[in-house]
Design an enzyme around this catalytic site. Structure first.
Site, PDB file in Angstrom:
ATOM      1  N   LYS A   1       0.807  -1.233  -0.006  1.00  0.00           N
ATOM      2  CA  LYS A   1      -0.039  -0.136   0.006  1.00  0.00           C
ATOM      3  C   LYS A   1       1.010   1.180  -0.070  1.00  0.00           C
ATOM      4  CE  LYS A   1      -4.343  -1.855   1.815  1.00  0.00           C
ATOM      5  NZ  LYS A   1      -5.302  -1.574   2.779  1.00  0.00           N
TER       6      LYS A   1
ATOM      7  N   ASP B   1     -10.396   2.617   1.651  1.00  0.00           N
ATOM      8  CA  ASP B   1     -10.679   2.309   2.877  1.00  0.00           C
ATOM      9  C   ASP B   1     -11.431   2.999   3.741  1.00  0.00           C
ATOM     10  OD1 ASP B   1      -9.399  -0.317   2.308  1.00  0.00           O
ATOM     11  OD2 ASP B   1      -7.444   0.169   3.145  1.00  0.00           O
TER      12      ASP B   1
HETATM   13  P1  NAP Z   1      -0.211  -3.239   9.419  1.00  0.00           P
HETATM   14  O1  NAP Z   1      -0.117  -1.634   8.710  1.00  0.00           O
HETATM   15  O2  NAP Z   1       0.802  -4.209   9.441  1.00  0.00           O
HETATM   16  O3  NAP Z   1      -0.482  -2.834  10.955  1.00  0.00           O
HETATM   17  C1  NAP Z   1      -0.455  -3.648  11.685  1.00  0.00           C
HETATM   18  C2  NAP Z   1      -1.132  -3.203  13.133  1.00  0.00           C
HETATM   19  O4  NAP Z   1      -1.480  -4.200  14.042  1.00  0.00           O
HETATM   20  C3  NAP Z   1      -0.173  -2.396  13.845  1.00  0.00           C
HETATM   21  O5  NAP Z   1      -0.841  -1.379  14.649  1.00  0.00           O
HETATM   22  C4  NAP Z   1       0.603  -3.284  14.684  1.00  0.00           C
HETATM   23  O6  NAP Z   1       1.307  -2.670  15.883  1.00  0.00           O
HETATM   24  C5  NAP Z   1      -0.644  -4.199  15.123  1.00  0.00           C
HETATM   25  N1  NAP Z   1      -0.017  -5.409  15.799  1.00  0.00           N
HETATM   26  C6  NAP Z   1       0.209  -6.591  15.000  1.00  0.00           C
HETATM   27  N2  NAP Z   1       0.518  -7.454  15.688  1.00  0.00           N
HETATM   28  C7  NAP Z   1       0.213  -7.031  16.769  1.00  0.00           C
HETATM   29  C8  NAP Z   1       0.154  -7.814  18.109  1.00  0.00           C
HETATM   30  N3  NAP Z   1       0.594  -8.949  18.217  1.00  0.00           N
HETATM   31  N4  NAP Z   1      -0.005  -7.362  19.251  1.00  0.00           N
HETATM   32  C9  NAP Z   1      -0.619  -5.961  19.254  1.00  0.00           C
HETATM   33  N5  NAP Z   1      -0.734  -5.237  17.904  1.00  0.00           N
HETATM   34  C10 NAP Z   1      -0.343  -5.948  16.708  1.00  0.00           C
HETATM   35  O7  NAP Z   1      -1.637  -3.653   8.691  1.00  0.00           O
HETATM   36  P2  NAP Z   1      -2.908  -2.643   8.205  1.00  0.00           P
HETATM   37  O8  NAP Z   1      -2.907  -2.636   6.871  1.00  0.00           O
HETATM   38  O9  NAP Z   1      -3.213  -1.522   9.170  1.00  0.00           O
HETATM   39  O10 NAP Z   1      -4.120  -3.798   8.407  1.00  0.00           O
HETATM   40  C11 NAP Z   1      -4.426  -4.302   9.881  1.00  0.00           C
HETATM   41  C12 NAP Z   1      -5.526  -5.234   9.772  1.00  0.00           C
HETATM   42  O11 NAP Z   1      -6.750  -4.839   9.174  1.00  0.00           O
HETATM   43  C13 NAP Z   1      -5.442  -6.588   8.928  1.00  0.00           C
HETATM   44  O12 NAP Z   1      -5.554  -7.840   9.380  1.00  0.00           O
HETATM   45  C14 NAP Z   1      -6.069  -6.232   7.720  1.00  0.00           C
HETATM   46  O13 NAP Z   1      -6.518  -7.581   7.003  1.00  0.00           O
HETATM   47  C15 NAP Z   1      -7.220  -5.578   8.173  1.00  0.00           C
HETATM   48  N6  NAP Z   1      -7.945  -4.772   7.287  1.00  0.00           N
HETATM   49  C16 NAP Z   1      -9.222  -4.884   6.766  1.00  0.00           C
HETATM   50  C17 NAP Z   1      -9.719  -4.183   5.761  1.00  0.00           C
HETATM   51  C18 NAP Z   1     -11.106  -4.303   5.689  1.00  0.00           C
HETATM   52  O14 NAP Z   1     -11.739  -3.657   4.592  1.00  0.00           O
HETATM   53  N7  NAP Z   1     -11.942  -4.640   6.530  1.00  0.00           N
HETATM   54  C19 NAP Z   1      -9.104  -2.973   5.227  1.00  0.00           C
HETATM   55  C20 NAP Z   1      -7.443  -3.110   5.561  1.00  0.00           C
HETATM   56  C21 NAP Z   1      -7.066  -3.627   6.510  1.00  0.00           C
HETATM   57  P3  NAP Z   1       2.896  -2.214  15.797  1.00  0.00           P
HETATM   58  O15 NAP Z   1       2.562  -0.885  15.133  1.00  0.00           O
HETATM   59  O16 NAP Z   1       3.283  -1.953  17.178  1.00  0.00           O
HETATM   60  O17 NAP Z   1       3.598  -2.994  14.874  1.00  0.00           O
END
Ligand code: NAP
Length: 275
Positions: free
Chosen positions: A65, A101
């Protein structure tokens, strides 16, 4: 036949092909939506292929992204602020970047809680999706509290977004509890499987005794659809919003960007439910 698809790694389990192919069929559009599962070292060659084949549009997911930005000719203002692209339109050999999004999350929220003006939205997580969700909430007039394991990332979002919006955004340290109107989980680490779930995992983020104060709880993670957080909220009678709603509504916006037509919402919703 026009070509579209999801660019991600991994991408095999994406639900987007089902939604978009059902929509193309229902609207009699001669187009196909495929899966482009590319490793980071394949990205550059793939972006050349997008122009050469050509591929008319992309959905962009993790981990591209942000890294796709340098291949684009132009991005909309929302992308500049969020710093991430989830949609690419190839128009006559020029690549345009969009982010749908935030539109998806706002629509999912508003259909359950109504107007977001002056609501307090508590966001857990500070990754790319959290930035989009926070952007949408602020644009709709809500105040945002954001909490993340790596607090510096939440701080950075709060500082950046405070410049653009008149409503407030603050980062909240883990362990410090704030009540609000809407709670949104965007962290990806807690919900891999119900068997692994323990309340202690989120104890620093949310005291579950506070959950009853919220008007609604949304989890943008959609595998499983009813995450442990949503299950807990639902048990105490709080409105829940599942992650498939954001997924559906952001896909509808993508469809419109690619085709210029309103998306067939019912068709796409049914395709998503069938998974
Ligand atoms: P990302 O940029 O990789 O961010 C991941 C987030 O999760 C960060 O805040 C990270 O914290 C936190 N995290 C990961 N592992 C963790 C743990 N074990 N304990 C606590 N915090 C943890 O990913 P993203 O793009 O934001 O996506 C996040 C989720 O949303 C994914 O599962 C994705 O599939 C989903 N999503 C859904 C939609 C939808 O349309 N429904 C759209 C987009 C994304 P740190 O910063 O501390 O690493």
């Amino acid at each position: 036949m026009r070509q579209y698809g999801i660019l991600a790694y991994p991408a095999a389990h994406s639900r987007s092909p089902l939604m978009h192919n059902a929509a193309f069929k229902a609207m009699n559009i001669d187009a196909y939506y495929g899966v482009f599962e590319k490793k980071p070292e394949e990205l550059e060659a793939f972006m050349r292929e997008v122009l050469e084949r050509p591929i008319d549009g992309l959905s962009v997911s993790l981990p591209y992204k942000e890294s796709i930005l340098k291949y684009l000719d132009q991005v909309e203002p929302a992308v500049q602020k969020i710093g991430a692209v989830n949609t690419v339109v190839n128009k006559e050999g020029k690549l345009y970047g969009f982010n749908t999004d935030w539109i998806g999350s706002n629509r999912a929220l508003i259909e359950v809680v109504g107007d977001l003006t002056e609501k307090i939205v508590v966001i857990l997580g500070a990754g790319g999706a959290a930035r989009a969700v926070a952007y949408g909430a602020l644009l709709a007039g809500a105040h945002v509290w954001i909490k993340n394991r790596t607090k510096e990332k939440a701080d950075a979002i709060a500082v950046e977004f405070a410049e653009f919006f008149s409503t407030q955004i603050h980062s909240v340290p883990l362990g410090e509890m704030r009540t609000g109107d809407i709670l949104i989980n965007t962290t990806s680490g807690w919900t891999n499987g119900m068997e692994d779930w323990k309340e202690e995992m989120i104890a620093d983020y949310i005291n579950l005794d506070y959950l009853a104060n919220y008007q609604a709880v949304m989890d943008i993670v959609y595998t499983p659809l009813i995450t442990p957080l949503l299950e807990t909220a639902s048990e105490i009678g709080v409105n829940i919003i599942t992650g498939d709603k954001m997924l559906l509504y952001q896909a509808c916006e993508q469809f419109k960007l690619w085709t210029g037509e309103d998306a067939p919402l019912e068709v796409m919703s049914k395709a998503l439910e069938a998974v």
